[in-house]
Design a protein around this motif. Structure first.
Motif, PDB file in Angstrom:
ATOM      1  N   PRO A 151      77.737  74.522  62.091  1.00  0.00           N
ATOM      2  CA  PRO A 151      76.362  74.295  61.637  1.00  0.00           C
ATOM      3  C   PRO A 151      76.281  74.050  60.131  1.00  0.00           C
ATOM      4  O   PRO A 151      77.198  74.387  59.379  1.00  0.00           O
ATOM      5  CB  PRO A 151      75.663  75.603  62.009  1.00  0.00           C
ATOM      6  CG  PRO A 151      76.736  76.628  61.953  1.00  0.00           C
ATOM      7  CD  PRO A 151      77.977  75.909  62.443  1.00  0.00           C
ATOM      8  N   ASN A 152      75.186  73.451  59.725  1.00  0.00           N
ATOM      9  CA  ASN A 152      74.845  73.285  58.304  1.00  0.00           C
ATOM     10  C   ASN A 152      75.932  72.589  57.495  1.00  0.00           C
ATOM     11  O   ASN A 152      76.193  72.957  56.355  1.00  0.00           O
ATOM     12  CB  ASN A 152      74.526  74.651  57.674  1.00  0.00           C
ATOM     13  CG  ASN A 152      73.500  75.423  58.471  1.00  0.00           C
ATOM     14  OD1 ASN A 152      72.493  74.879  58.898  1.00  0.00           O
ATOM     15  ND2 ASN A 152      73.761  76.685  58.708  1.00  0.00           N
ATOM     16  N   CYS A 153      76.550  71.560  58.056  1.00  0.00           N
ATOM     17  CA  CYS A 153      77.667  70.916  57.361  1.00  0.00           C
ATOM     18  C   CYS A 153      77.381  69.479  56.935  1.00  0.00           C
ATOM     19  O   CYS A 153      78.209  68.866  56.258  1.00  0.00           O
ATOM     20  CB  CYS A 153      78.914  70.956  58.233  1.00  0.00           C
ATOM     21  SG  CYS A 153      78.782  69.984  59.738  1.00  0.00           S
ATOM     22  N   LEU A 154      76.235  68.925  57.301  1.00  0.00           N
ATOM     23  CA  LEU A 154      75.951  67.514  57.002  1.00  0.00           C
ATOM     24  C   LEU A 154      74.653  67.350  56.227  1.00  0.00           C
ATOM     25  O   LEU A 154      73.733  68.153  56.353  1.00  0.00           O
ATOM     26  CB  LEU A 154      75.855  66.703  58.300  1.00  0.00           C
ATOM     27  CG  LEU A 154      77.091  66.673  59.188  1.00  0.00           C
ATOM     28  CD1 LEU A 154      76.787  65.900  60.472  1.00  0.00           C
ATOM     29  CD2 LEU A 154      78.278  66.072  58.459  1.00  0.00           C
ATOM     30  N   TRP A 155      74.604  66.290  55.435  1.00  0.00           N
ATOM     31  CA  TRP A 155      73.391  65.908  54.720  1.00  0.00           C
ATOM     32  C   TRP A 155      73.370  64.394  54.599  1.00  0.00           C
ATOM     33  O   TRP A 155      74.387  63.731  54.740  1.00  0.00           O
ATOM     34  CB  TRP A 155      73.321  66.577  53.348  1.00  0.00           C
ATOM     35  CG  TRP A 155      74.507  66.280  52.477  1.00  0.00           C
ATOM     36  CD1 TRP A 155      74.679  65.185  51.661  1.00  0.00           C
ATOM     37  CD2 TRP A 155      75.694  67.051  52.341  1.00  0.00           C
ATOM     38  NE1 TRP A 155      75.895  65.247  51.033  1.00  0.00           N
ATOM     39  CE2 TRP A 155      76.548  66.388  51.432  1.00  0.00           C
ATOM     40  CE3 TRP A 155      76.123  68.253  52.909  1.00  0.00           C
ATOM     41  CZ2 TRP A 155      77.785  66.868  51.067  1.00  0.00           C
ATOM     42  CZ3 TRP A 155      77.371  68.729  52.546  1.00  0.00           C
ATOM     43  CH2 TRP A 155      78.180  68.046  51.631  1.00  0.00           C
ATOM     44  N   LYS A 156      72.190  63.860  54.342  1.00  0.00           N
ATOM     45  CA  LYS A 156      72.029  62.420  54.175  1.00  0.00           C
ATOM     46  C   LYS A 156      72.869  61.961  52.981  1.00  0.00           C
ATOM     47  O   LYS A 156      72.811  62.556  51.907  1.00  0.00           O
ATOM     48  CB  LYS A 156      70.550  62.090  53.951  1.00  0.00           C
ATOM     49  CG  LYS A 156      70.264  60.618  53.869  1.00  0.00           C
ATOM     50  CD  LYS A 156      68.789  60.365  53.682  1.00  0.00           C
ATOM     51  CE  LYS A 156      68.546  58.891  53.496  1.00  0.00           C
ATOM     52  NZ  LYS A 156      67.139  58.590  53.260  1.00  0.00           N
ATOM     53  N   GLY A 157      73.684  60.932  53.192  1.00  0.00           N
ATOM     54  CA  GLY A 157      74.553  60.406  52.144  1.00  0.00           C
ATOM     55  C   GLY A 157      75.971  60.947  52.199  1.00  0.00           C
ATOM     56  O   GLY A 157      76.862  60.420  51.530  1.00  0.00           O
ATOM     57  N   LYS A 158      76.209  61.988  52.970  1.00  0.00           N
ATOM     58  CA  LYS A 158      77.564  62.535  53.079  1.00  0.00           C
ATOM     59  C   LYS A 158      78.460  61.517  53.778  1.00  0.00           C
ATOM     60  O   LYS A 158      78.053  60.865  54.749  1.00  0.00           O
ATOM     61  CB  LYS A 158      77.562  63.847  53.857  1.00  0.00           C
ATOM     62  CG  LYS A 158      78.954  64.469  53.963  1.00  0.00           C
ATOM     63  CD  LYS A 158      78.929  65.834  54.598  1.00  0.00           C
ATOM     64  CE  LYS A 158      80.337  66.408  54.641  1.00  0.00           C
ATOM     65  NZ  LYS A 158      80.359  67.782  55.156  1.00  0.00           N
ATOM     66  N   ILE A 159      79.677  61.397  53.294  1.00  0.00           N
ATOM     67  CA  ILE A 159      80.654  60.499  53.905  1.00  0.00           C
ATOM     68  C   ILE A 159      81.708  61.352  54.599  1.00  0.00           C
ATOM     69  O   ILE A 159      82.303  62.239  53.982  1.00  0.00           O
ATOM     70  CB  ILE A 159      81.290  59.586  52.847  1.00  0.00           C
ATOM     71  CG1 ILE A 159      80.217  58.688  52.233  1.00  0.00           C
ATOM     72  CG2 ILE A 159      82.411  58.748  53.474  1.00  0.00           C
ATOM     73  CD1 ILE A 159      80.664  57.898  51.031  1.00  0.00           C
ATOM     74  N   ILE A 160      81.888  61.082  55.887  1.00  0.00           N
ATOM     75  CA  ILE A 160      82.903  61.811  56.658  1.00  0.00           C
ATOM     76  C   ILE A 160      83.985  60.827  57.097  1.00  0.00           C
ATOM     77  O   ILE A 160      83.724  59.641  57.273  1.00  0.00           O
ATOM     78  CB  ILE A 160      82.289  62.542  57.877  1.00  0.00           C
ATOM     79  CG1 ILE A 160      81.613  61.570  58.845  1.00  0.00           C
ATOM     80  CG2 ILE A 160      81.309  63.613  57.412  1.00  0.00           C
ATOM     81  CD1 ILE A 160      81.106  62.217  60.121  1.00  0.00           C
ATOM     82  N   THR A 161      85.191  61.341  57.243  1.00  0.00           N
ATOM     83  CA  THR A 161      86.275  60.481  57.692  1.00  0.00           C
ATOM     84  C   THR A 161      86.235  60.340  59.211  1.00  0.00           C
ATOM     85  O   THR A 161      85.804  61.235  59.931  1.00  0.00           O
ATOM     86  CB  THR A 161      87.663  61.026  57.291  1.00  0.00           C
ATOM     87  OG1 THR A 161      87.831  62.322  57.845  1.00  0.00           O
ATOM     88  CG2 THR A 161      87.821  61.057  55.778  1.00  0.00           C
ATOM     89  N   ILE A 162      86.715  59.182  59.666  1.00  0.00           N
ATOM     90  CA  ILE A 162      86.918  58.914  61.090  1.00  0.00           C
ATOM     91  C   ILE A 162      88.427  58.901  61.252  1.00  0.00           C
ATOM     92  O   ILE A 162      89.124  58.165  60.553  1.00  0.00           O
ATOM     93  CB  ILE A 162      86.304  57.563  61.502  1.00  0.00           C
ATOM     94  CG1 ILE A 162      84.802  57.563  61.219  1.00  0.00           C
ATOM     95  CG2 ILE A 162      86.593  57.272  62.967  1.00  0.00           C
ATOM     96  CD1 ILE A 162      84.160  56.190  61.329  1.00  0.00           C
ATOM     97  N   GLN A 163      88.946  59.736  62.150  1.00  0.00           N
ATOM     98  CA  GLN A 163      90.385  59.932  62.233  1.00  0.00           C
ATOM     99  C   GLN A 163      90.914  59.848  63.652  1.00  0.00           C
ATOM    100  O   GLN A 163      90.199  60.136  64.610  1.00  0.00           O
ATOM    101  CB  GLN A 163      90.757  61.303  61.644  1.00  0.00           C
ATOM    102  CG  GLN A 163      90.388  61.433  60.197  1.00  0.00           C
ATOM    103  CD  GLN A 163      90.820  62.754  59.578  1.00  0.00           C
ATOM    104  OE1 GLN A 163      90.186  63.205  58.640  1.00  0.00           O
ATOM    105  NE2 GLN A 163      91.888  63.367  60.053  1.00  0.00           N
ATOM    106  N   GLU A 164      92.176  59.471  63.741  1.00  0.00           N
ATOM    107  CA  GLU A 164      92.952  59.585  64.971  1.00  0.00           C
ATOM    108  C   GLU A 164      94.096  60.520  64.613  1.00  0.00           C
ATOM    109  O   GLU A 164      95.044  60.119  63.947  1.00  0.00           O
ATOM    110  CB  GLU A 164      93.439  58.213  65.424  1.00  0.00           C
ATOM    111  CG  GLU A 164      92.293  57.336  65.876  1.00  0.00           C
ATOM    112  CD  GLU A 164      92.728  55.968  66.361  1.00  0.00           C
ATOM    113  OE1 GLU A 164      93.927  55.629  66.290  1.00  0.00           O
ATOM    114  OE2 GLU A 164      91.836  55.217  66.795  1.00  0.00           O
TER     115      GLU A 164
END
Length: 113
Positions: free
Chosen positions: A70-83
Motif C-alpha cells: 500500500p501507499n507506494c505510488l503517486w502521479k508522476g512516479k516512474i516504475i520499471t517494467i521487468q522480466e
C-alpha cells in the motif's frame, strides 16, 4: 478480472538495448512498485493491441495483491517494467484508481528507477 489499479504511459526499451521485440495487451511483466518490491501486473493498452519498442502508449495496469504494498505510488512516479531482473521498459503513473496504492510521500529514493 477486477478494475485496473493505475493508468500509465508506457515506454519499452528497444531489443538492441536489451528490450523486447514487441508487447501485446495482456502482457504480464513484473513492476518495481517500491524500492524492495516487484509485483506482477496485467497491461491493457489503449487504441491498439501491439506496442513496438521505442513507442509511447497509454494504458492501464492491474496489479496482483496491491494490499501487500500500500501507499507506494503517486502521479508522476516512474516504475520499471521487468522480466526477472532484466528491465524491459518503464511506466509513468498518470492516474491512480486504487486508493490503497496512493501515497503522499514522494521521494526519489522510492521512484523505482
Amino acid at each position: 478480472m477486477r478494475d485496473p489499479d493505475v493508468e500509465a504511459i508506457f515506454k519499452f526499451i528497444k531489443p538492441e538495448d536489451g528490450g523486447r521485440k514487441l508487447c501485446v495487451s495482456g502482457y504480464r511483466p513484473a513492476h518495481k512498485v517500491c524500492e524492495n518490491y516487484l509485483t506482477t501486473g496485467i497491461h491493457h493498452y489503449y487504441d491498439k493491441d501491439i506496442v513496438y519498442p521505442g513507442e509511447f502508449i497509454w494504458g492501464t495496469i492491474t496489479f496482483i495483491t496491491p494490499e501487500y504494498y500500500p501507499n507506494c505510488l503517486w502521479k508522476g512516479k516512474i516504475i520499471t517494467i521487468q522480466e526477472g531482473r532484466k528491465i524491459v521498459g518503464y511506466a509513468e503513473i498518470v492516474k491512480i484508481f486504487n486508493k490503497i496504492l496512493r501515497s503522499d510521500n514522494k521521494t526519489e529514493h522510492d521512484n523505482g528507477v
